[in-house]
Design an enzyme around this catalytic site. Sequence first.
Site, PDB file in Angstrom:
ATOM      1  N   TYR A 162      57.815 122.901   9.084  1.00 23.22           N
ATOM      2  CA  TYR A 162      57.240 123.824   8.195  1.00 23.22           C
ATOM      3  C   TYR A 162      56.590 124.949   9.148  1.00 23.22           C
ATOM      4  O   TYR A 162      56.384 126.107   8.361  1.00 23.22           O
ATOM      5  CB  TYR A 162      56.111 123.145   7.365  1.00 23.22           C
ATOM      6  CG  TYR A 162      56.420 122.250   6.315  1.00 23.22           C
ATOM      7  CD1 TYR A 162      57.938 121.784   6.222  1.00 23.22           C
ATOM      8  CD2 TYR A 162      55.617 121.593   5.539  1.00 23.22           C
ATOM      9  CE1 TYR A 162      58.334 120.963   5.247  1.00 23.22           C
ATOM     10  CE2 TYR A 162      56.310 120.839   4.482  1.00 23.22           C
ATOM     11  CZ  TYR A 162      57.586 120.530   4.571  1.00 23.22           C
ATOM     12  OH  TYR A 162      57.859 119.486   3.463  1.00 23.22           O
ATOM     13  N   LYS A 174      62.863 109.596  12.336  1.00 21.74           N
ATOM     14  CA  LYS A 174      64.144 109.672  12.374  1.00 21.74           C
ATOM     15  C   LYS A 174      64.805 109.648  13.931  1.00 21.74           C
ATOM     16  O   LYS A 174      65.633 110.492  14.161  1.00 21.74           O
ATOM     17  CB  LYS A 174      65.011 110.767  11.559  1.00 21.74           C
ATOM     18  CG  LYS A 174      64.909 110.279   9.948  1.00 21.74           C
ATOM     19  CD  LYS A 174      65.842 109.192   9.460  1.00 21.74           C
ATOM     20  CE  LYS A 174      66.975 109.827   9.384  1.00 21.74           C
ATOM     21  NZ  LYS A 174      67.925 108.724   8.972  1.00 21.74           N
ATOM     22  N   ASP A 232      63.822 107.191   6.042  1.00 21.44           N
ATOM     23  CA  ASP A 232      64.618 106.919   5.142  1.00 21.44           C
ATOM     24  C   ASP A 232      64.523 105.628   4.626  1.00 21.44           C
ATOM     25  O   ASP A 232      64.139 105.377   3.347  1.00 21.44           O
ATOM     26  CB  ASP A 232      66.112 107.210   5.188  1.00 21.44           C
ATOM     27  CG  ASP A 232      66.809 106.837   6.368  1.00 21.44           C
ATOM     28  OD1 ASP A 232      66.019 106.230   7.261  1.00 21.44           O
ATOM     29  OD2 ASP A 232      68.093 106.758   6.467  1.00 21.44           O
ATOM     30  N   ASP A 242      55.231 114.882   3.471  1.00 24.74           N
ATOM     31  CA  ASP A 242      55.277 115.698   2.183  1.00 24.74           C
ATOM     32  C   ASP A 242      56.062 114.737   1.278  1.00 24.74           C
ATOM     33  O   ASP A 242      55.585 114.501   0.102  1.00 24.74           O
ATOM     34  CB  ASP A 242      55.801 116.890   2.591  1.00 24.74           C
ATOM     35  CG  ASP A 242      55.625 117.673   1.283  1.00 24.74           C
ATOM     36  OD1 ASP A 242      55.068 117.647   0.385  1.00 24.74           O
ATOM     37  OD2 ASP A 242      56.596 118.795   1.362  1.00 24.74           O
ATOM     38  N   ASP A 267      54.561 112.069  -1.936  1.00 25.48           N
ATOM     39  CA  ASP A 267      54.889 112.429  -3.251  1.00 25.48           C
ATOM     40  C   ASP A 267      55.391 110.886  -3.961  1.00 25.48           C
ATOM     41  O   ASP A 267      55.108 110.763  -5.115  1.00 25.48           O
ATOM     42  CB  ASP A 267      56.187 113.335  -3.661  1.00 25.48           C
ATOM     43  CG  ASP A 267      55.299 114.882  -3.719  1.00 25.48           C
ATOM     44  OD1 ASP A 267      54.117 115.140  -3.556  1.00 25.48           O
ATOM     45  OD2 ASP A 267      55.840 115.629  -4.700  1.00 25.48           O
TER      46      ASP A 267
HETATM   47  C1  IPM Z   1      51.779 119.415  -0.399  1.00 27.87           C
HETATM   48  C2  IPM Z   1      52.553 120.617  -1.125  1.00 27.87           C
HETATM   49  C3  IPM Z   1      52.576 121.650  -0.094  1.00 27.87           C
HETATM   50  C4  IPM Z   1      53.405 121.194   1.179  1.00 27.87           C
HETATM   51  C5  IPM Z   1      53.338 123.069  -0.587  1.00 27.87           C
HETATM   52  C6  IPM Z   1      52.537 123.602  -1.878  1.00 27.87           C
HETATM   53  C7  IPM Z   1      53.460 124.027   0.488  1.00 27.87           C
HETATM   54  O1  IPM Z   1      53.903 120.030  -1.428  1.00 27.87           O
HETATM   55  O2  IPM Z   1      50.625 119.565  -0.141  1.00 27.87           O
HETATM   56  O3  IPM Z   1      52.326 118.509  -0.245  1.00 27.87           O
HETATM   57  O4  IPM Z   1      54.656 121.213   1.054  1.00 27.87           O
HETATM   58  O5  IPM Z   1      52.752 120.670   1.946  1.00 27.87           O
HETATM   59 MG    MG Z   2      54.246 118.219  -1.396  1.00 32.38          MG
END
Ligand code: IPM
Ligand code: MG
Length: 365
Positions: free
Chosen positions: A142, A193, A226, A250, A254
């Site tokens: 990132y 990975k 993975d 990230d 989620d």
């Molecule tokens: C998170 C979000 C952020 C990230 C975005 C909004 C830049 O998805 O905090 O997980 O990718 O880190």
């Molecule tokens: Mg995120």
Amino acid sequence: MAKQNLLLLPGDGIGTEIMVEVEKLIAHLNSTGQTDFDYDSGLVGGCAYDAHGAAISDADMEKALAADAVIFGAVGGPKWDDVPYEARPEAGLLRLRKDLGLFANLRPAICYPALADASSLKKEIVEGLDILIVRELTGGVYFGEPKEIIDLGDGQKRAIDTQVYDTYEIDRIARVAFELARTRDNRVSSAEKRNVMKSGVLWHEVVTQIHAADYADVKLDHILADNCAMQLVRNPNQFDVIVTDNLFGDILSDAAAMLTGSLGMLPSASLGAQDATTGKRKAMYEPVHGSAPDIAGQGMANPIAMIASFAMALRYSFEMIELADKVEAAIAAVLDDGLRTGDIMQAGGKKVTTAEMGDAIIAKL
Ligand code: IPM
Ligand code: MG
């Protein structure tokens, strides 16, 4: 009690609505003498772009640097789809993380008993879930340079992102994970990975060394990222602490969030290095969910991840452990009472608004 200074950055979309619930909570804690918080607010994301032409102004960055903790809502929305890439709402969040040096992102995924049925997985798979994802937050793909799109001139373009990690970045995030594991079930799974990425090879090597040198009492497993994703939905309870890089963290967080029933439930803490003289860390607390423009402005948003993020601030920035426990218990109690925002609504639940959920949590306190 010394005054504690907070900076509230509600951001866009539902960010502003859920932050109102934190302000109510602060007012309650201050008025009952449990805390002495002073707070200021600022703009971040699309609203900052509208006001200043940047996703966060230098003045608000100064405030963030000076605060004892930053409480962040959410950024983004379709309104800002066409703003320049450097000024997109997410750039404000990334600048805060980078300039505050918040390299350690803690994302706990806890399944509240009352919500075990709300998960998209079977109840018996998620019941009792209590895992902590420790995501590296200021390095990797990132932030790595070069990061660009080059015109190759023949109707073709080339997009480049750079995945890069130095030893010290892996070292410090591994230490955070091992330290936290010692306060929990004492197990760390390190996800990378290494079968296809050099950064994975180094990640594996450094984590192994730190473990052998200083944390041999903690049980360490290495897992390919993975496979980790697959195991998270197959049998999430096998994990205690997962430590991983920015990109994998990230994605895996989620997935882990959804195990708990809704993205609207998951808080996070982002911590910097300990200051050598004061012992304090820069810190920002934010829900894992986004700005949810589709439901913004309707009083429907779930404020729990936001309030739980504030509880993490009490725990990690202010060492108010008992109070953090109390806030978390209040959240569990309103869920036990059947109170539900739309995202976690179930048969037999009592549907409530953002404000009603916030009020109910304060009433439990
Ligand atoms: C998170 C979000 C952020 C990230 C975005 C909004 C830049 O998805 O905090 O997980 O990718 O880190
Ligand atoms: Mg995120």
